[in-house]
Enzyme design. Structure first.
Site, PDB file in Angstrom:
ATOM      1  N   CYS A 206     -47.327 -25.264 -13.133  1.00 46.69           N
ATOM      2  CA  CYS A 206     -47.318 -25.953 -11.828  1.00 46.69           C
ATOM      3  C   CYS A 206     -48.708 -26.070 -11.203  1.00 46.69           C
ATOM      4  O   CYS A 206     -48.894 -26.817 -10.247  1.00 46.69           O
ATOM      5  CB  CYS A 206     -46.392 -25.226 -10.866  1.00 46.69           C
TER       6      CYS A 206
ATOM      7  N   HIS B 185     -47.667 -26.348  -3.518  1.00 47.53           N
ATOM      8  CA  HIS B 185     -46.762 -26.687  -4.624  1.00 47.53           C
ATOM      9  C   HIS B 185     -45.328 -26.574  -4.099  1.00 47.53           C
ATOM     10  O   HIS B 185     -44.968 -25.593  -3.440  1.00 47.53           O
ATOM     11  CB  HIS B 185     -47.007 -25.720  -5.783  1.00 47.53           C
TER      12      HIS B 185
ATOM     13  N   ASN C 207     -38.430 -28.886  -7.739  1.00 50.96           N
ATOM     14  CA  ASN C 207     -39.731 -28.437  -8.260  1.00 50.96           C
ATOM     15  C   ASN C 207     -40.096 -29.324  -9.453  1.00 50.96           C
ATOM     16  O   ASN C 207     -39.456 -29.244 -10.504  1.00 50.96           O
ATOM     17  CB  ASN C 207     -39.611 -26.967  -8.682  1.00 50.96           C
TER      18      ASN C 207
HETATM   19  N1  ACO Z   1     -25.965 -20.833  -7.111  1.00 52.03           N
HETATM   20  C1  ACO Z   1     -25.302 -19.762  -6.650  1.00 52.03           C
HETATM   21  N2  ACO Z   1     -25.683 -18.509  -6.868  1.00 52.03           N
HETATM   22  C2  ACO Z   1     -26.799 -18.326  -7.595  1.00 52.03           C
HETATM   23  C3  ACO Z   1     -27.540 -19.383  -8.125  1.00 52.03           C
HETATM   24  C4  ACO Z   1     -27.080 -20.677  -7.862  1.00 52.03           C
HETATM   25  N3  ACO Z   1     -27.722 -21.771  -8.310  1.00 52.03           N
HETATM   26  N4  ACO Z   1     -28.578 -18.885  -8.787  1.00 52.03           N
HETATM   27  C5  ACO Z   1     -28.527 -17.558  -8.696  1.00 52.03           C
HETATM   28  N5  ACO Z   1     -27.430 -17.207  -7.982  1.00 52.03           N
HETATM   29  C6  ACO Z   1     -26.950 -15.873  -7.642  1.00 52.03           C
HETATM   30  C7  ACO Z   1     -27.546 -14.799  -8.529  1.00 52.03           C
HETATM   31  O1  ACO Z   1     -26.811 -14.718  -9.712  1.00 52.03           O
HETATM   32  C8  ACO Z   1     -27.396 -13.579  -7.670  1.00 52.03           C
HETATM   33  O2  ACO Z   1     -26.068 -13.145  -7.776  1.00 52.03           O
HETATM   34  P1  ACO Z   1     -25.746 -11.579  -7.949  1.00 52.03           P
HETATM   35  O3  ACO Z   1     -26.303 -10.936  -6.690  1.00 52.03           O
HETATM   36  O4  ACO Z   1     -24.259 -11.550  -8.047  1.00 52.03           O
HETATM   37  O5  ACO Z   1     -26.475 -11.162  -9.194  1.00 52.03           O
HETATM   38  C9  ACO Z   1     -27.555 -14.121  -6.247  1.00 52.03           C
HETATM   39  O6  ACO Z   1     -27.385 -15.536  -6.340  1.00 52.03           O
HETATM   40  C10 ACO Z   1     -28.888 -13.828  -5.623  1.00 52.03           C
HETATM   41  O7  ACO Z   1     -29.906 -14.163  -6.512  1.00 52.03           O
HETATM   42  P2  ACO Z   1     -31.383 -13.908  -6.129  1.00 52.03           P
HETATM   43  O8  ACO Z   1     -32.220 -14.022  -7.355  1.00 52.03           O
HETATM   44  O9  ACO Z   1     -31.490 -12.697  -5.283  1.00 52.03           O
HETATM   45  O10 ACO Z   1     -31.683 -15.145  -5.166  1.00 52.03           O
HETATM   46  P3  ACO Z   1     -33.029 -15.416  -4.437  1.00 52.03           P
HETATM   47  O11 ACO Z   1     -32.818 -15.386  -2.986  1.00 52.03           O
HETATM   48  O12 ACO Z   1     -34.179 -14.633  -5.011  1.00 52.03           O
HETATM   49  O13 ACO Z   1     -33.296 -16.934  -4.852  1.00 52.03           O
HETATM   50  C11 ACO Z   1     -34.554 -18.240  -6.384  1.00 52.03           C
HETATM   51  C12 ACO Z   1     -33.391 -17.299  -6.199  1.00 52.03           C
HETATM   52  C13 ACO Z   1     -34.307 -19.492  -5.568  1.00 52.03           C
HETATM   53  C14 ACO Z   1     -34.647 -18.605  -7.867  1.00 52.03           C
HETATM   54  C15 ACO Z   1     -35.850 -17.561  -5.910  1.00 52.03           C
HETATM   55  O14 ACO Z   1     -35.963 -16.294  -6.482  1.00 52.03           O
HETATM   56  C16 ACO Z   1     -37.072 -18.368  -6.224  1.00 52.03           C
HETATM   57  O15 ACO Z   1     -37.291 -19.415  -5.662  1.00 52.03           O
HETATM   58  N6  ACO Z   1     -37.942 -17.853  -7.106  1.00 52.03           N
HETATM   59  C17 ACO Z   1     -39.160 -18.550  -7.465  1.00 52.03           C
HETATM   60  C18 ACO Z   1     -38.799 -19.592  -8.445  1.00 52.03           C
HETATM   61  C19 ACO Z   1     -39.880 -20.549  -8.690  1.00 52.03           C
HETATM   62  O16 ACO Z   1     -40.506 -21.035  -7.783  1.00 52.03           O
HETATM   63  N7  ACO Z   1     -40.052 -20.863  -9.964  1.00 52.03           N
HETATM   64  C20 ACO Z   1     -40.899 -21.878 -10.382  1.00 52.03           C
HETATM   65  C21 ACO Z   1     -42.286 -21.405 -10.557  1.00 52.03           C
HETATM   66  S1  ACO Z   1     -43.312 -22.726 -10.777  1.00 52.03           S
HETATM   67  C22 ACO Z   1     -43.416 -23.143 -12.423  1.00 52.03           C
HETATM   68  O17 ACO Z   1     -44.312 -22.720 -13.104  1.00 52.03           O
HETATM   69  C23 ACO Z   1     -42.329 -24.038 -12.984  1.00 52.03           C
END
Ligand code: ACO
Length: 329
Positions: A116, A256, A286
């Protein structure tokens, strides 16, 4: 303060595929819901390429528009830098496909892999090539078809990504505006947090690798989130400090577009009111290397980026990579 400029961004644009996948469409694919996606990420929809569209197709469209805006002929382009994690082929470079498509016969073309942060790494390289290499017209493209490496059975990742490309032309500064400071950093200790394990020399494509779903994005979401908040905040602070510009003087921050909460945290870190942060993650998800040039173009189209404004671009991505570019519009 008085700034010295070597290079300036003289034209930029973007292209996205027509097809849109909304959060409600995602509900039909995996166990998720609109409320969860909106509250955790800020996303509402993302554009998805059809089967016949590759990254260079989107990149070509964006490049043509950016060159037209900058008033630069394809034959006058000296260098094409294509930033992508989803190249058309491992080789030749996606930059070379764009070179062929636009007829930039006098250019050197290559790809960079910085996830990214790729577009900002590209801008940093363009600034250096102009400063030290005497190059005049550099075309930078950030483009992705992440849908091709997204596992639509994995709710942890599939709701996050979209396709698109953005392009910019960088030229020697006219002396009144341009790039003030660039930053590139990486932390290879974090390679395992976000990657696509299969398809390279470590795990070449095989029936086994496909059965194990290794040709898709794998991500430790929460860990990535924590590192992203710290890395983007640090990069923003360092850029402003090195450029000698206070956040009060900043016209716009374009981070980003990975997640609204990460962008909000970055703004808080430099004590910038949220009104000065440009966000369009709700429309595109993203799009990795494409996210900043798409946002930059929309910010200008919406009148959020005015002549004379200081603008800070900041990114993070798989690697981990971090980038920042501060410029005067
Ligand atoms: N829908 C419903 N529930 C979901 C989903 C979904 N799409 N995805 C995950 N969950 C669940 C999980 O399984 C978890 O359930 P559990 O507690 O029963 O295990 C619960 O939701 C909470 O998950 P968390 O990981 O705590 O959720 P969080 O608030 O951290 O949000 C997210 C997750 C959005 C992925 C966040 O961690 C994030 O944005 N991380 C950064 C990701 C990112 O930006 N990546 C790209 C980097 S850039 C690149 O190089 C491509």
């Amino acid at each position: 303060m008085e700034n010295e400029f070597s290079s300036m961004i003289s034209g930029f644009s973007f292209a996205v595929p027509e097809k849109i996948l909304t959060n409600f469409d995602m509900e039909k694919l995996v166990d998720t819901n609109d409320e969860w996606i909106r509250s955790r990420t800020g996303m509402q929809e993302r554009h998805i390429a059809d089967e016949s569209t590759a990254t260079s197709d989107l990149g070509t469209e964006a490049a043509k528009k950016a060159l037209a805006k900058a008033g630069v002929k394809a034959t006058d382009v000296d260098v094409i830098i294509f930033a992508t994690a989803t190249p058309d082929t491992p080789f030749p470079s996606t930059g070379c496909y764009v070179q062929r498509n636009i007829g930039a016969v006098n250019a050197a073309a290559f790809d960079i892999s910085a996830a990214c942060s790729g577009f900002l790494y590209g801008l940093s390289m363009a600034d250096a090539l102009i400063k030290g290499g005497g190059y005049k017209n550099i075309l930078i493209i950030g483009g992705e078809t992440l849908s091709k490496i997204t596992d639509y059975t994995d709710r942890n990742t599939c709701v996050l990504f979209g396709d698109g490309a953005g392009a910019a032309v960088v030229q020697p500064s006219d002396g009144t505006r341009g790039i003030i400071h660039t930053l590139m950093k990486s932390d290879g200790r974090l390679v395992d947090l976000l990657n696509m394990p299969g398809g390279g020399s470590r795990i070449p494509a095989s029936h086994e690798s496909i059965d194990q779903r290794l040709h898709y994005i794998k991500m430790e979401g929460q860990e990535v989130f924590k590192h992203a908040v710290t890395a983007m905040g640090d990069a923003a602070v360092e850029s402003l400090k090195k450029a000698g510009i206070s956040s009060d003087e900043l016209g716009l921050l374009i981070p980003h577009q990975a997640n609204v909460r990460i962008m909000q945290a970055t703004a808080r870190r430099i004590k910038l009111p949220i009104e000065k942060v440009f966000m369009n993650v709700h429309k595109y998800g993203n799009t990795s290397a494409a996210s900043i040039p798409i946002a930059l173009t929309e910010a200008q189209e919406e009148g959020r980026l005015k002549e004379g404004d200081y603008c800070l671009l900041v990114s993070f991505g798989g690697g981990f990579t971090t980038g920042a570019v501060l410029f005067k519009m």
